[in-house]
Design a protein around this motif. Structure first.
Motif, PDB file in Angstrom:
ATOM      1  N   ALA A   6       8.329 -39.520  71.430  1.00 26.70           N
ATOM      2  CA  ALA A   6       8.955 -39.710  70.229  1.00 26.70           C
ATOM      3  C   ALA A   6       9.231 -38.342  69.660  1.00 26.70           C
ATOM      4  N   GLY A   7       9.058 -37.134  70.300  1.00 27.88           N
ATOM      5  CA  GLY A   7       9.232 -35.782  69.645  1.00 27.88           C
ATOM      6  C   GLY A   7       8.970 -34.794  70.740  1.00 27.88           C
ATOM      7  N   ILE A   8       9.706 -33.756  70.752  1.00 31.31           N
ATOM      8  CA  ILE A   8       9.233 -32.671  71.684  1.00 31.31           C
ATOM      9  C   ILE A   8       9.689 -31.370  71.078  1.00 31.31           C
ATOM     10  N   ILE A  16       4.807 -35.457  70.961  1.00 32.75           N
ATOM     11  CA  ILE A  16       4.191 -36.630  70.529  1.00 32.75           C
ATOM     12  C   ILE A  16       4.603 -37.705  71.177  1.00 32.75           C
ATOM     13  N   ILE A  17       3.803 -38.928  71.384  1.00 32.60           N
ATOM     14  CA  ILE A  17       4.029 -39.997  72.183  1.00 32.60           C
ATOM     15  C   ILE A  17       3.532 -41.330  71.278  1.00 32.60           C
ATOM     16  N   LEU A  18       4.622 -41.888  70.884  1.00 26.71           N
ATOM     17  CA  LEU A  18       4.097 -43.349  70.232  1.00 26.71           C
ATOM     18  C   LEU A  18       3.588 -44.276  71.162  1.00 26.71           C
ATOM     19  N   THR A  19       2.305 -44.619  70.450  1.00 26.20           N
ATOM     20  CA  THR A  19       1.431 -45.801  71.123  1.00 26.20           C
ATOM     21  C   THR A  19       1.486 -47.051  70.205  1.00 26.20           C
ATOM     22  N   ASP A  20       0.704 -47.903  70.399  1.00 32.10           N
ATOM     23  CA  ASP A  20       0.580 -49.212  69.899  1.00 32.10           C
ATOM     24  C   ASP A  20      -0.343 -48.920  68.559  1.00 32.10           C
ATOM     25  N   TYR A  21      -0.955 -47.742  68.650  1.00 32.01           N
ATOM     26  CA  TYR A  21      -2.048 -47.300  67.700  1.00 32.01           C
ATOM     27  C   TYR A  21      -1.636 -46.338  66.902  1.00 32.01           C
ATOM     28  N   GLY A  22      -0.410 -45.781  66.877  1.00 28.19           N
ATOM     29  CA  GLY A  22      -0.108 -44.666  66.316  1.00 28.19           C
ATOM     30  C   GLY A  22       0.508 -43.610  67.114  1.00 28.19           C
ATOM     31  N   CYS A  28       1.890 -29.523  76.737  1.00 28.87           N
ATOM     32  CA  CYS A  28       1.955 -29.558  78.183  1.00 28.87           C
ATOM     33  C   CYS A  28       3.340 -28.819  78.389  1.00 28.87           C
ATOM     34  N   ASN A  29       3.617 -28.824  79.821  1.00 26.50           N
ATOM     35  CA  ASN A  29       4.966 -28.088  80.115  1.00 26.50           C
ATOM     36  C   ASN A  29       5.988 -29.417  79.837  1.00 26.50           C
ATOM     37  N   VAL A  30       6.823 -29.180  78.829  1.00 27.42           N
ATOM     38  CA  VAL A  30       7.838 -30.264  78.367  1.00 27.42           C
ATOM     39  C   VAL A  30       9.332 -29.952  79.191  1.00 27.42           C
ATOM     40  N   ASP A  31       9.349 -29.178  79.948  1.00 29.00           N
ATOM     41  CA  ASP A  31      10.539 -28.824  80.538  1.00 29.00           C
ATOM     42  C   ASP A  31      11.262 -30.060  81.142  1.00 29.00           C
ATOM     43  N   TYR A  32      10.851 -30.816  81.527  1.00 24.44           N
ATOM     44  CA  TYR A  32      11.312 -31.860  82.460  1.00 24.44           C
ATOM     45  C   TYR A  32      11.184 -33.445  81.203  1.00 24.44           C
ATOM     46  N   MET A  33      10.771 -33.091  80.209  1.00 26.77           N
ATOM     47  CA  MET A  33      10.320 -34.333  79.438  1.00 26.77           C
ATOM     48  C   MET A  33      11.865 -34.673  78.518  1.00 26.77           C
ATOM     49  N   GLN A  34      11.925 -35.915  78.352  1.00 25.96           N
ATOM     50  CA  GLN A  34      13.095 -36.386  77.376  1.00 25.96           C
ATOM     51  C   GLN A  34      12.636 -37.498  76.560  1.00 25.96           C
ATOM     52  N   GLU A  72       4.043 -38.924  60.013  1.00 26.38           N
ATOM     53  CA  GLU A  72       3.824 -37.872  59.276  1.00 26.38           C
ATOM     54  C   GLU A  72       3.084 -36.725  59.784  1.00 26.38           C
ATOM     55  N   ALA A  73       1.848 -37.022  60.193  1.00 20.84           N
ATOM     56  CA  ALA A  73       0.714 -36.236  60.718  1.00 20.84           C
ATOM     57  C   ALA A  73       1.352 -35.801  62.130  1.00 20.84           C
ATOM     58  N   ALA A  74       1.768 -36.711  63.067  1.00 17.93           N
ATOM     59  CA  ALA A  74       2.368 -36.164  64.342  1.00 17.93           C
ATOM     60  C   ALA A  74       3.496 -35.064  64.001  1.00 17.93           C
ATOM     61  N   LEU A  75       4.430 -35.222  63.256  1.00 17.98           N
ATOM     62  CA  LEU A  75       5.473 -34.461  62.850  1.00 17.98           C
ATOM     63  C   LEU A  75       5.023 -33.211  62.542  1.00 17.98           C
ATOM     64  N   SER A  76       4.008 -32.920  61.737  1.00 20.13           N
ATOM     65  CA  SER A  76       3.423 -31.865  61.007  1.00 20.13           C
ATOM     66  C   SER A  76       2.910 -31.011  62.120  1.00 20.13           C
ATOM     67  N   LEU A  77       2.061 -31.830  63.181  1.00 23.96           N
ATOM     68  CA  LEU A  77       1.136 -31.141  64.377  1.00 23.96           C
ATOM     69  C   LEU A  77       2.586 -30.492  65.274  1.00 23.96           C
ATOM     70  N   LEU A  78       3.555 -31.569  65.490  1.00 23.76           N
ATOM     71  CA  LEU A  78       4.650 -30.893  66.249  1.00 23.76           C
ATOM     72  C   LEU A  78       5.315 -29.829  66.117  1.00 23.76           C
ATOM     73  N   ASN A  79       5.549 -29.536  64.807  1.00 22.58           N
ATOM     74  CA  ASN A  79       6.440 -28.643  64.362  1.00 22.58           C
ATOM     75  C   ASN A  79       5.704 -27.597  63.661  1.00 22.58           C
ATOM     76  N   ALA A  80       4.311 -27.322  63.524  1.00 20.49           N
ATOM     77  CA  ALA A  80       3.458 -26.390  63.020  1.00 20.49           C
ATOM     78  C   ALA A  80       3.585 -25.074  63.942  1.00 20.49           C
ATOM     79  N   ASP A  81       3.929 -23.940  62.844  1.00 22.69           N
ATOM     80  CA  ASP A  81       3.961 -22.591  63.554  1.00 22.69           C
ATOM     81  C   ASP A  81       2.882 -21.988  64.234  1.00 22.69           C
TER      82      ASP A  81
END
Length: 81
Positions: A6-8, A16-22, A28-34, A72-81
């Motif tokens: 759901a976000g890289i 971040i990965i969206l699951t049934d639980y949040g 990880c190495n995100v070079d080949y992720m989409q 909101e928490a996931a996006l905050s972690l994803l974009n933290a400095d």
């Protein structure tokens, strides 16, 4: 368990990965992720997990730092400095 990417953050190799639980957040190495790739494996643990990108057929290692997060928490972690 399956989820969808759901976000890289390519600068800090975060995802971040969206699951049934949040959202699951990890590093990880995100070079080949989409966005929207389907991921399978243990997405509700703290620590290092070997997961499979079902969309591409590749295995990868994700260092999970949080799971069952709100959007909101996931996006905050994803974009933290």
């Amino acid at each position: 368990m399956n989820g969808r990417i759901a976000g890289i953050n390519e600068k800090s190799n975060r995802m971040i990965i969206l699951t049934d639980y949040g959202y699951t957040f990890g590093i990880c190495n995100v070079d080949y992720m989409q966005l929207d790739n389907v991921i399978a494996g243990e997405l509700r643990s703290n620590g290092t997990e070997l997961l499979t990108n079902i969309t591409s057929g590749d295995d990868f290692v994700l260092d999970i730092e949080a799971y069952d997060c709100s959007k909101e928490a996931a996006l905050s972690l994803l974009n933290a400095d």
